[in-house]
Design an enzyme around this catalytic site. Structure first.
Site, PDB file in Angstrom:
ATOM      1  N   HIS A 113       0.871  -1.183   0.000  1.00  0.00           N
ATOM      2  CA  HIS A 113       0.000   0.000   0.000  1.00  0.00           C
ATOM      3  C   HIS A 113       0.910   1.235   0.000  1.00  0.00           C
ATOM      4  CE1 HIS A 113      -2.810   2.970   1.691  1.00  0.00           C
ATOM      5  NE2 HIS A 113      -3.780   2.162   1.321  1.00  0.00           N
ATOM      6  N   ASP A 142       2.691  -4.068   8.217  1.00  0.00           N
ATOM      7  CA  ASP A 142       1.496  -3.280   7.930  1.00  0.00           C
ATOM      8  C   ASP A 142       0.300  -4.211   8.142  1.00  0.00           C
ATOM      9  OD1 ASP A 142      -0.739  -2.218   6.737  1.00  0.00           O
ATOM     10  OD2 ASP A 142       0.259  -1.632   4.865  1.00  0.00           O
ATOM     11  N   GLN A 185      -4.932  -4.655   6.994  1.00  0.00           N
ATOM     12  CA  GLN A 185      -5.943  -5.603   6.517  1.00  0.00           C
ATOM     13  C   GLN A 185      -6.025  -6.860   7.365  1.00  0.00           C
ATOM     14  OE1 GLN A 185      -8.193  -4.946   4.388  1.00  0.00           O
ATOM     15  NE2 GLN A 185      -7.336  -3.108   3.455  1.00  0.00           N
ATOM     16  N   LYS A 234     -11.129  -0.161  10.042  1.00  0.00           N
ATOM     17  CA  LYS A 234     -11.318  -1.377   9.236  1.00  0.00           C
ATOM     18  C   LYS A 234     -11.743  -2.555  10.099  1.00  0.00           C
ATOM     19  CE  LYS A 234      -7.636  -0.064   6.005  1.00  0.00           C
ATOM     20  NZ  LYS A 234      -8.277   0.405   4.783  1.00  0.00           N
ATOM     21  N   CYS A 275      -4.606   2.358  -3.837  1.00  0.00           N
ATOM     22  CA  CYS A 275      -3.371   2.888  -3.222  1.00  0.00           C
ATOM     23  C   CYS A 275      -2.217   1.904  -3.411  1.00  0.00           C
ATOM     24  CB  CYS A 275      -3.555   3.179  -1.738  1.00  0.00           C
ATOM     25  SG  CYS A 275      -4.799   4.412  -1.391  1.00  0.00           S
TER      26      CYS A 275
HETATM   27  N1  PMP Z   1      -2.054  -0.582   4.426  1.00  0.00           N
HETATM   28  C1  PMP Z   1      -2.968  -1.355   3.863  1.00  0.00           C
HETATM   29  C2  PMP Z   1      -2.599  -2.753   3.451  1.00  0.00           C
HETATM   30  C3  PMP Z   1      -4.247  -0.864   3.646  1.00  0.00           C
HETATM   31  O1  PMP Z   1      -5.176  -1.621   3.061  1.00  0.00           O
HETATM   32  C4  PMP Z   1      -4.571   0.440   4.072  1.00  0.00           C
HETATM   33  C5  PMP Z   1      -5.965   1.022   3.886  1.00  0.00           C
HETATM   34  N2  PMP Z   1      -6.467   0.954   2.607  1.00  0.00           N
HETATM   35  C6  PMP Z   1      -3.572   1.202   4.668  1.00  0.00           C
HETATM   36  C7  PMP Z   1      -2.316   0.659   4.830  1.00  0.00           C
HETATM   37  C8  PMP Z   1      -3.816   2.588   5.132  1.00  0.00           C
HETATM   38  O2  PMP Z   1      -4.790   2.615   6.107  1.00  0.00           O
HETATM   39  P1  PMP Z   1      -5.359   4.020   6.620  1.00  0.00           P
HETATM   40  O3  PMP Z   1      -5.913   4.696   5.414  1.00  0.00           O
HETATM   41  O4  PMP Z   1      -6.400   3.630   7.608  1.00  0.00           O
HETATM   42  O5  PMP Z   1      -4.209   4.742   7.196  1.00  0.00           O
END
Ligand code: PMP
Length: 411
Positions: free
Chosen positions: A124, A201, A204, A227, A366
């Site tokens: 991401h 990270d 998910q 999430k 992203c």
């Molecule tokens: N890492 C991963 C794997 C994600 O899926 C996401 C959210 N789409 C994020 C980081 C970032 O999360 P947040 O927007 O809540 O900071």
């Protein structure tokens, strides 16, 4: 293990009763953000109605109560991750902020010119851009590992990328496009054998998989409350206490100090050193309530339900002509299905599904480098959670097939 009855759980989520364009809502955008149960919203309302004051400051009753609720949430998140102590749980707004905290604070303290960190092509942006912001001034090299043809992290490639300059591996736990789950313990062993640390990270994975930071032997773990049935604005960084204790502050201001003079300051102990200013008190309390909610159901049961839904959906989708799927085979994957319909832009697919009341995400998620490596401009993505049902998947597949056939006949 208890099994999930999604129809029973749905009663906790008022939003699931609404309609969209005249159809019952089918919410398949959980990887972007999950819905919130009453229990979480009510915990926040109770705090605002009965206990609100600033935390860690006053001697008065409301401030003491607010502080207790806030600090209880820290204990709950520590328990959720099986952390040895809540002192190394730092509240952030989300995973993005937690990742930036590590890169900025740990990175600037420990990385020197010529050092290397390793990420993958499937990160991401929250695990790429913070590194980009620092790489030049620190003089570090960002090495990348690819995927196997089975959409999994190339572990051989990872081993080969490790050198005696590797200081950190920074990697996803569950991939937000492919659903693949990384063998974190194995990666931790590889990192530690090389004298490097591991940053995970967990945005998910934390909502769906039982995370045990001690068994996984990770050094940093990040998550986003929104999430995992919690509110927006509350996430967490967990770090090994000795690692966190050696890190300088990220943001400066109130709450995070020891003594302040006109020309210099000393800093508070962990975790307060990393929580400058008034925090998102209600949201953190909501995150604590979300942890209680998920634990009462059981993470094992949640993951089993995710997997059953995913298997069921894939069995229906795989035989269909003109529908491309991106993700690994096997059980070691979460409830995320990235797909495209041949010849139709994923935004159009998402719009048609929306007309039918079905919420999916479409775009690059992203993860632009991953899109390039898959050689697709974008994908649609359906992602499941504890309140989703097999009937919803039937309807989703039905609408997909009709969309595919309609476009084939008319465009
Ligand atoms: N890492 C991963 C794997 C994600 O899926 C996401 C959210 N789409 C994020 C980081 C970032 O999360 P947040 O927007 O809540 O900071």
């Amino acid at each position: 293990m208890r099994h999930i009855d999604p129809n029973e759980l749905r009663k906790d989520f008022p939003i699931l009763d609404r309609t969209v364009h005249g159809n019952p809502l089918i919410y398949f955008d959980n990887a972007a953000s999950s819905q919130k149960p009453r229990q979480v919203v009510e915990a926040m309302v109770d705090y605002y109605y009965n206990h609100h004051a600033n935390v860690h400051r006053g001697a008065h009753t409301l401030s003491v109560e607010a502080t207790e609720l806030y600090e209880q949430a820290r204990k709950k998140v520590a328990r959720f991750l099986n952390a040895p102590t809540e002192r190394s749980v730092v509240f952030t707004r989300n995973t993005t902020e937690a990742m930036n905290l590590v890169v900025h604070s740990w990175g600037r303290e420990h990385l020197r010119s010529g050092d290397e960190i390793i990420v993958s092509v499937a990160e991401h942006h929250a695990n790429l851009v913070p590194w980009h912001l620092q790489a030049e001034s620190l003089g570090i090299t960002i090495k990348t590992v690819g995927l196997t043809d089975q959409y999994r992290l190339d572990l051989d490639g990872l081993e080969q990328a490790i050198t005696d300059r590797t200081r950190l591996i920074s990697i996803w736990h569950m991939n937000n496009v492919l659903g693949a789950i990384n063998p974190i313990r194995k990666i931790a062993d590889l990192a530690h054998a090389a004298g490097a640390l591991l940053l995970v990270d967990g945005a998910q994975a934390a909502p769906h998989v039982k995370v045990d930071v001690q068994a996984l032997d990770v050094d940093f773990y990040t998550l986003s409350g929104h999430k995992m049935c919690g509110p927006t604005g509350a996430g967490a960084l967990w770090a090994r206490a000795d690692v966190l204790a050696g890190m300088p502050p990220f943001l400066g201001g109130g709450e995070m100090i020891g003594k302040v003079y006109l020309d210099h300051s000393t800093y508070a102990d962990i975790p307060f050193r990393f929580e400058a200013g008034t925090p998102n008190i209600a949201e953190v309390i909501g995150l604590g309530a979300a942890v209680d909610y998920l634990e009462a159901i059981g993470l094992e049961a949640i993951f089993e339900h995710d997997q059953q839904l995913t298997r069921y959906a894939l069995e229906k989708l795989k035989p269909l002509d003109g529908i491309m799927l991106y993700g690994p085979e096997g059980d070691d994957r979460g409830g995320i299905i990235a797909f495209n319909i041949d010849g139709i832009h994923p935004h159009d697919v998402a719009s048609v599904l929306d007309e039918a009341g079905i919420a999916v995400r479409a775009g690059q998620h992203c993860a632009q480098p991953l899109m390039r490596s898959l050689n697709v401009p974008a994908t649609a993505r359906a992602s499941f959670y504890l309140y989703n049902t097999f009937e919803e998947i039937d309807r989703f597949v039905d609408v997909l097939v009709r969309t595919r056939d309609y476009f084939a006949a008319h465009v």
